[in-house]
Design an enzyme around this catalytic site. Sequence first.
Site, PDB file in Angstrom:
ATOM      1  N   GLY A 105     -28.227  14.999  -7.062  1.00 20.82           N
ATOM      2  CA  GLY A 105     -28.909  14.328  -5.952  1.00 20.82           C
ATOM      3  C   GLY A 105     -28.064  13.349  -5.160  1.00 20.82           C
TER       4      GLY A 105
ATOM      5  N   ASP B 121     -37.208   6.232  -9.502  1.00 18.75           N
ATOM      6  CA  ASP B 121     -38.655   6.410  -9.509  1.00 18.75           C
ATOM      7  C   ASP B 121     -39.229   5.578 -10.653  1.00 18.75           C
ATOM      8  OD1 ASP B 121     -41.242   7.268  -9.388  1.00 18.75           O
ATOM      9  OD2 ASP B 121     -40.815   9.398  -9.634  1.00 18.75           O
TER      10      ASP B 121
ATOM     11  N   ARG C 202     -31.807  20.212  -0.283  1.00 19.14           N
ATOM     12  CA  ARG C 202     -30.729  19.233  -0.449  1.00 19.14           C
ATOM     13  C   ARG C 202     -29.918  19.065   0.836  1.00 19.14           C
ATOM     14  NH1 ARG C 202     -30.364  17.890  -5.957  1.00 19.14           N
ATOM     15  NH2 ARG C 202     -30.662  19.592  -7.432  1.00 19.14           N
TER      16      ARG C 202
ATOM     17  N   GLU D  73     -26.759   6.330  -6.892  1.00 18.95           N
ATOM     18  CA  GLU D  73     -27.948   7.144  -7.165  1.00 18.95           C
ATOM     19  C   GLU D  73     -28.663   7.488  -5.869  1.00 18.95           C
ATOM     20  OE1 GLU D  73     -29.638   8.963  -8.944  1.00 18.95           O
ATOM     21  OE2 GLU D  73     -29.945   8.285 -10.998  1.00 18.95           O
ATOM     22  N   ASP D  74     -29.382   8.591  -5.922  1.00 23.73           N
ATOM     23  CA  ASP D  74     -30.200   8.957  -4.766  1.00 23.73           C
ATOM     24  C   ASP D  74     -31.529   8.219  -4.767  1.00 23.73           C
ATOM     25  OD1 ASP D  74     -30.935  10.323  -7.083  1.00 23.73           O
ATOM     26  OD2 ASP D  74     -31.292  12.236  -6.099  1.00 23.73           O
TER      27      ASP D  74
ATOM     28  N   PHE E 180     -43.492  12.313  -3.085  1.00 23.40           N
ATOM     29  CA  PHE E 180     -42.334  13.128  -3.450  1.00 23.40           C
ATOM     30  C   PHE E 180     -41.533  13.447  -2.195  1.00 23.40           C
ATOM     31  CE2 PHE E 180     -39.722  16.600  -4.934  1.00 23.40           C
ATOM     32  CZ  PHE E 180     -39.329  16.109  -6.174  1.00 23.40           C
TER      33      PHE E 180
HETATM   34  P1  XMP Z   1     -36.734   8.234 -12.886  1.00 17.62           P
HETATM   35  O1  XMP Z   1     -38.230   8.385 -12.899  1.00 17.62           O
HETATM   36  O2  XMP Z   1     -36.153   8.360 -14.254  1.00 17.62           O
HETATM   37  O3  XMP Z   1     -36.310   9.522 -12.110  1.00 17.62           O
HETATM   38  O4  XMP Z   1     -36.294   6.994 -12.143  1.00 17.62           O
HETATM   39  C1  XMP Z   1     -35.233   9.605 -11.292  1.00 17.62           C
HETATM   40  C2  XMP Z   1     -34.951  11.047 -11.001  1.00 17.62           C
HETATM   41  O5  XMP Z   1     -36.191  11.763 -10.763  1.00 17.62           O
HETATM   42  C3  XMP Z   1     -36.050  12.590  -9.660  1.00 17.62           C
HETATM   43  N1  XMP Z   1     -37.016  12.156  -8.612  1.00 17.62           N
HETATM   44  C4  XMP Z   1     -37.150  12.734  -7.424  1.00 17.62           C
HETATM   45  N2  XMP Z   1     -36.508  13.791  -6.875  1.00 17.62           N
HETATM   46  N3  XMP Z   1     -37.821  13.545  -4.926  1.00 17.62           N
HETATM   47  C5  XMP Z   1     -36.848  14.186  -5.628  1.00 17.62           C
HETATM   48  O6  XMP Z   1     -36.274  15.129  -5.105  1.00 17.62           O
HETATM   49  C6  XMP Z   1     -38.508  12.487  -5.405  1.00 17.62           C
HETATM   50  O7  XMP Z   1     -39.383  11.946  -4.713  1.00 17.62           O
HETATM   51  C7  XMP Z   1     -38.152  12.062  -6.730  1.00 17.62           C
HETATM   52  N4  XMP Z   1     -38.610  11.064  -7.527  1.00 17.62           N
HETATM   53  C8  XMP Z   1     -37.887  11.155  -8.670  1.00 17.62           C
HETATM   54  C9  XMP Z   1     -34.614  12.480  -9.229  1.00 17.62           C
HETATM   55  O8  XMP Z   1     -33.891  13.531  -9.817  1.00 17.62           O
HETATM   56  C10 XMP Z   1     -34.125  11.166  -9.769  1.00 17.62           C
HETATM   57  O9  XMP Z   1     -32.748  11.111 -10.051  1.00 17.62           O
HETATM   58 MG    MG Z   2     -33.952  16.410  -8.691  1.00 19.22          MG
END
Ligand code: XMP
Ligand code: MG
Length: 185
Positions: free
Chosen positions: A48, A107, A169, A103-104, A156
Site C-alpha cells: 500500500g 485503521d 492501486r 504507511e498508507d 473503506f
Molecule cells: P490496521 O487496522 O491494523 O490496518 O491499522 C491497517 C491495514 O489495513 C488495511 N486497510 C485498508 N486498506 N482501504 C484499504 O485499501 C481502507 O480503507 C483500509 N483500512 C485499513 C491496509 O492494508 C492497512 O495497511
Molecule cells: Mg490492503
Amino acid sequence: MDSSHVDGELTSILITEAEIKDRLAELSREIEADYAGANVLLVGVLKGAVMVMADLARELSLPITMDWMAVSSYGSGTKSSGVVRILKDLDSDLSGRRVLIVEDIIDSGLTLSWLLANLKSRGPESVEILTLLRKPDAAKVDVDVRYVGFEIPNEFVVGYGLDYNEKYRNLRSIGVLAPHMYDGS
Ligand code: XMP
Ligand code: MG
C-alpha cells in the site's frame, strides 16, 4: 488512471491528486527540519505504501535510503486482526539508524503497533511513523504517529496504493469504494 476509469465503483473522491501532492510537500518540509543532517532510512510497508514512498522520497531534499517490509495482518476483506506475519523482512541493519516508517493508512492501528515494537527491538537510534491517512479508530490504540497526511472518516477507501482485492492501486486520487462493490448488493 483517474476516476473516469472506474466509473460507478466509487461513491466519492475524498482526496485529489493535487491535495496529496501539496500535503506531501508540507510534510517533507517538516521532515527536512526534524532530520537535518541525518541519513534517514525510509521503511515502506508493502504494497500500500508504494505511492506515498515514491512521491515522498522524491519530494524530500534529504539524502535518504529506502527499504521495504511486507507484512500480512490476518483477516480477510476489509478488516484487520492484529495478528501479524512478516512476508518480507528488511535488508538493512537498523542499529543506530534513524528510521521513518512510511504507511498508507492506519485503521485499527494493530498492524502498526506490532511493527513499531518489532523495529524498535532492532536497536535503531529512533523510529517514527508517517502515515498518509488515519481513520478514527486509530485513536483507540496508543501509537505515537509523528506525521499524518489526512484524518479521514471511517469508510473503506481505495487509490494511491490502497487496494480492494488488489484493484485501484493505480488510481491517482483517493476515493470511497461504493458499498455495492464489496457487500454483494
Ligand atoms: P490496521 O487496522 O491494523 O490496518 O491499522 C491497517 C491495514 O489495513 C488495511 N486497510 C485498508 N486498506 N482501504 C484499504 O485499501 C481502507 O480503507 C483500509 N483500512 C485499513 C491496509 O492494508 C492497512 O495497511
Ligand atoms: Mg490492503
